[in-house]
Design an enzyme around this catalytic site. Structure first.
Site, PDB file in Angstrom:
ATOM      1  CG  HIS C 121      -2.029   0.949   1.375  1.00 37.64           C
ATOM      2  ND1 HIS C 121      -1.695   2.174   1.877  1.00 37.64           N
ATOM      3  CD2 HIS C 121      -3.353   0.953   0.937  1.00 37.64           C
ATOM      4  CE1 HIS C 121      -2.682   2.870   1.765  1.00 37.64           C
ATOM      5  NE2 HIS C 121      -3.751   2.036   1.278  1.00 37.64           N
ATOM      6  CG  ASP C 198       0.404  -2.111   6.214  1.00 42.73           C
ATOM      7  OD1 ASP C 198      -0.241  -2.188   7.058  1.00 42.73           O
ATOM      8  OD2 ASP C 198       0.424  -1.679   5.244  1.00 42.73           O
ATOM      9  CD  GLN C 201      -7.159  -4.050   4.313  1.00 43.00           C
ATOM     10  OE1 GLN C 201      -8.087  -4.699   5.039  1.00 43.00           O
ATOM     11  NE2 GLN C 201      -7.324  -2.739   3.612  1.00 43.00           N
ATOM     12  CE  LYS C 224      -7.330   0.573   6.324  1.00 45.67           C
ATOM     13  NZ  LYS C 224      -8.115   1.004   4.922  1.00 45.67           N
ATOM     14  CB  CYS C 362      -3.496   3.542  -1.541  1.00 47.51           C
ATOM     15  SG  CYS C 362      -4.740   4.811  -1.275  1.00 47.51           S
TER      16      CYS C 362
HETATM   17  C1  LIG Z   1      -2.623  -2.840   3.453  1.00 50.52           C
HETATM   18  C2  LIG Z   1      -2.740  -1.189   4.117  1.00 50.52           C
HETATM   19  N1  LIG Z   1      -1.980  -0.618   4.546  1.00 50.52           N
HETATM   20  C3  LIG Z   1      -2.255   0.598   5.039  1.00 50.52           C
HETATM   21  C4  LIG Z   1      -3.234   1.272   5.089  1.00 50.52           C
HETATM   22  C5  LIG Z   1      -3.545   2.617   5.446  1.00 50.52           C
HETATM   23  O1  LIG Z   1      -4.538   2.569   6.444  1.00 50.52           O
HETATM   24  P1  LIG Z   1      -4.863   4.004   7.044  1.00 50.52           P
HETATM   25  O2  LIG Z   1      -5.583   4.768   5.920  1.00 50.52           O
HETATM   26  O3  LIG Z   1      -5.933   3.730   7.975  1.00 50.52           O
HETATM   27  O4  LIG Z   1      -3.777   4.840   7.588  1.00 50.52           O
HETATM   28  C6  LIG Z   1      -4.414   0.635   4.395  1.00 50.52           C
HETATM   29  C7  LIG Z   1      -5.751   0.927   4.072  1.00 50.52           C
HETATM   30  O5  LIG Z   1      -5.916   1.882   3.332  1.00 50.52           O
HETATM   31  C8  LIG Z   1      -4.047  -0.580   3.711  1.00 50.52           C
HETATM   32  O6  LIG Z   1      -4.983  -1.388   3.305  1.00 50.52           O
END
Ligand SMILES: Cc1ncc(COP(=O)(O)O)c(C=O)c1O
Ligand SMILES: Cc1ncc(COP(=O)(O)O)c(C=O)c1O
Lengths: 143, 413, 413, 143
Positions: C121, C198, C201, C224, C362
């Site tokens: 991401h 990370d 998810q 989430k 993203c």
């Molecule tokens: C794999 C992953 N990492 C990081 C994020 C970033 O999360 P947040 O927007 O809550 O910071 C997301 C969510 O969009 C994600 O799916």
């Protein structure tokens, strides 16, 4: 939760006339502790000979509870072994956190802090001197 | 205030402070929340919750519109020229760090100078310590003069071609002093430096107009103005934001991402990486509307009146020392009492239901200037009244009695 | 799921999607919130609101205890050894930036290598771009092999004494692939590098045990996983957090502040500058308890079942291409449909009350690897059921009909 | 809010068979626009002679609305002056945002986008080509 339970005679007395106040020039071990929430700041310096505390002083600034507790502590620990003092500290923590039990004998004047258990915000103040002392023990262990 | 605003704040009816009414005098730390704000958050989660700027479905568009309406409300509240100059952050602290990191790390060089003041909150000190360590920039300080006012003469003396930033607090959280930020901005700009204002303690309590001040950046927090925790604002002049490097990297702040490079979206999005505090922004809008309804001018006058009344009433307490300017006193009043440590004062007041703050108030350098280790601080807001001051004063007198210097025998007689 | 969990989520009864029930299939972007979480936030503001770690009065102590209980709940949820290893942030994005800035800026040197993967991401890419630009560190990438799985052979090839960090996504937000993070951590550690995961998810959807994984840092977001917006978590090994420089500077993260220097508090406070999102943390605790009650194993099985069912059901749609691993598929299903752009798919589904995401999610580098500009993505959570999949499939077929290649004459006949 | 209002015949036709698609090798001005929310990406290159647009092409990738809108736009603006085109763009924005009014004549085939006003999420798609064109004008002004 009356204030009289907290600001006992012994505490007010030690606060206004602290014992063993000052700094030992060449201590065996020493440490400094902070209580960020209220700005308490305490230094403890100790002389240990053959595992026994022969002298201890504290300095710093803070509220009645932190200062009086440190003062009472210094009286209590001189002449005791480091291990005995660690047991005492654990007892003291238990008491001020309100775990119940009878602490009369070993803790001496420190039982005056029993009322702190009804004022959870002040537990950190009451234990600051003791924690700082234990930090001093730890930093000496590391050497 | 026209009527008793306490009725808008559920906590005054729900918090059980040992059977006594809650006299909340710590609004400079965080304010209580009116039901309008609590309801707005509830509504958002119950009816409109979705991620913003991402979904192509209607629910997400509604959430996005609500979020962007909040940005527009924040812009209007401080008279920013356009919503795009408003960046949502977690709090004033993050707003100030954003400038220090995104602007400071990329623009300051060894020997450049950053001017702060002696009355800064740690949030406007520590970020500059970090940036100074990384860049070799040097920090200088505006001194405090008489009546707890900043000494602009000392500012003039240290301003030079080396000055790149002047960053000062608008209203001191310890003293309540209102600093002449328009004049300071003018002096900074004359020297070719940026002017940054920490408005954490001004925006909640008085009308603020960033265009009139003329500053380059302005920071504040939602939770200190009836809003939720976790939402803050950074206002920046749009052309500056546009030229600046980003701060946090992640979703939403980019145009294109390649494995090892990326290029960035326009402000404010460039500075809002990841999913924002959507409910926080929406709650902040409700807080802004609540304050606008009452009128910031009214809020300010009410607080000054209470502050003046408290200064007078408390001056009767034995051994009290009050740290509050005569000229520009507000609803913040710091004090010490001989023989009674501020922390003990706080406990004694608490037993009467009175919540005040005791400590260094995240302003340790100022404490040293004042030559105290800590102070007690009462801070008023729109829901306080003179009766609250009365209870405060009585409780203080009780404390003085307990801690009267004594021989062993005369305790608690 | 045992009973219909939709009843716990007010939005399914309050959002009026043109008279049709809301079929929310965008939980990978953000999840809906159960009333238990909404109520916890309301309760906090209505009964216990005060700043934390600052006041010496009881109300503040209660707020502090609630905030710290939330930290303990987060630690328990991912089996962290102690609450002190949990830092509250805004979101997973900020958690990852915190590591990049606080650890990366201070420890990476020119020529050091940071290994990421092709399926990251942007939140785990852009922060490293920024740090690489400041430090001269070099970014390398684990390739994607067959069945949308990371190719650990490609990791072994690029690991070396120069590798200082390996940072990878636990579960891909596009593909749903569950990566072998325990094995990746082991390989990173063998090379003497830090392992960062990370978990944005993974944590919401399956049992996670950071001690079992053995990683050094682990990031996730509250919004989430049924929690509020504006709250995220960074887990870090305590001795690492202890040795690290701080990130944001300000109130609460210091011991002593002098005009030009400061020294810092212990973790986690060292990393929590300024007033935190107190209500957010408390809401997160309610979300954790909600999920624990249902059981993460149950949540995971339910989602895999729905994901498998959807993969089968959708494969009947004309011109569909599904990007979802056969081996480790979860409740995330990305797809494209010939002749119908994902954004148009989203609009068509929206008109049937079905909310899905369309775009690059993203993850632009992954899009390039997949050789698509964007995909449509349905992502399931505990409140979805097979009926939702049915509505999705039917709506998709409608889209295919509208966009069937045609001469002018045969539109909408 | 029927889908037929959005995906009109003209739009589907331009989407499947775009006009003026490609890149002008040596344009007078050009620009590139993104729609971050859905990944639309459009390049517009223009030749202007004596204030009049003599040629325009667009390329890129995106949804039916963004591609069809750019295609219709290119048809519409060839032969018009830059100022006329700016007025047209403003009219187009008004129309897709749903300000009402009668746009029949000037906007030509672009009236097919009137239905976008009922799909607020898609307004950004419909206007991307036009905004990108205006960015090209602006960047030329700056030179
Ligand atoms: C794999 C992953 N990492 C990081 C994020 C970033 O999360 P947040 O927007 O809550 O910071 C997301 C969510 O969009 C994600 O799916
Ligand atoms: C003057 C001033 N600046 C900055 C801050 C920091 O605000 P926050 O904790 O909301 O980031 C405060 C509040 O404590 C303040 O009083």
């Amino acid at each position: 939760m009356s204030l009289n339970d907290l600001f006992t005679e012994i505490i007010l007395d030690h606060y206004q006339h602290p014992h063993n106040h000052g700094i030992i020039a060449e201590p065996t071990m020493s440490s400094r502790g902070f209580n960020e929430s209220c700005g308490d700041d305490i230094q403890v310096s100790v002389i240990v000979r053959d595992g026994t505390i022969t002298d201890v002083k504290f300095s710093g600034a803070g509220c009645s509870i932190s200062q009086a507790s440190a003062s009472v502590m210094t009286d209590l620990i001189i002449g005791k072994s480091v291990d005995e003092v660690k047991t005492l500290a654990a007892k003291f923590y238990e008491m001020v956190k309100g775990s119940g039990g009878d602490y009369g004998e070993e803790l001496g004047d420190a039982v005056a802090f029993q009322g702190v258990s009804k004022f959870p915000v002040r537990v950190k103040c009451a234990t600051l001197g003791w924690h700082t002392l234990e930090e001093a023990f730890k930093s000496a262990d590391k050497k | 205030m026209d009527h008793d605003l306490k009725h808008d704040f559920p906590i005054f009816f729900h918090w059980d402070s040992k059977g006594k009414p809650l006299i909340y005098l710590d609004s400079a730390a965080t304010t209580q929340k009116p039901r309008q704000v609590i309801q707005a958050i509830d509504d958002y989660y119950s009816k409109y919750n979705a991620n913003v700027h991402r979904g192509a479905y209607e629910l997400s568009q509604v959430a996005t519109d609500l979020y962007e309406d909040s940005r527009a409300a924040a812009a209007r509240f401080i008279n920013a020229p356009e919503p795009e100059s408003i960046v949502f952050t977690r709090n004033a602290t993050e707003s100030l760090n954003l400038i220090a990191y995104a602007w400071g790390l990329n623009n300051l060089r060894e020997g450049d100078e950053v001017i702060l003041s002696e009355m800064e909150h740690h949030s406007n000190l520590v970020p500059w310590h970090i940036v100074a360590r990384h860049t070799g920039a040097v920090l200088k300080f505006i001194k405090m003069g008489g009546d707890f006012q900043l000494d602009l003469g000392s500012l003039r003396k240290i301003l030079s071609a080396k000055t790149k930033v002047v960053s000062v607090v608008h209203v001191s959280n310890v003293l309540g002093t209102i600093n002449p930020v328009k004049e300071i901005t003018r002096l900074a700009h004359e020297a070719g430096a940026l002017a940054i204002i920490d408005g954490a303690q001004s925006v909640p309590h008085m009308p603020v107009d960033v265009r009139d001040i003329g500053c380059d950046f302005f920071a504040f927090s939602g939770h200190k103005m009836c809003g939720p925790t976790g939402i803050g604002v950074l206002y920046g002049r749009l052309e500056l934001l546009d030229r600046m490097e980003p701060f946090l990297g992640g979703g939403e702040m980019i145009n294109e991402v390649f494995p090892t490079t990326s290029n960035y979206a326009k402000p404010p999005y460039k500075f809002e990486a990841g999913t924002p505090n959507i409910a926080g922004a929406i709650g902040l809008k409700a807080a802004i509307e609540y304050l606008e309804n009452i009128g910031l001018q009214n809020v300010m006058e009410h607080e000054i009146e209470l502050g003046n009344y408290a200064a007078e009433r408390l001056s009767a307490v034995e051994g009290i020392r009050i740290f509050r300017p005569k000229k520009t006193g507000t609803g913040v009043i710091s004090f010490t009492v001989d023989n009674v440590h501020p922390h003990d004062i706080s406990t004694i007041l608490d037993s009467e239901g009175v919540a005040i703050r005791a400590g260094h108030h995240c302003a340790q350098p100022l404490m040293r200037t004042l030559q105290v280790q800590s102070t007690a601080r009462a801070s008023f807001y729109l829901y306080n009244d003179k009766q609250d001051v009365e209870v405060l004063a009585k409780a203080l007198e009780k404390g003085v009695a307990i801690f009267k210097p004594r021989k062993k025998a005369d305790v608690f007689k």
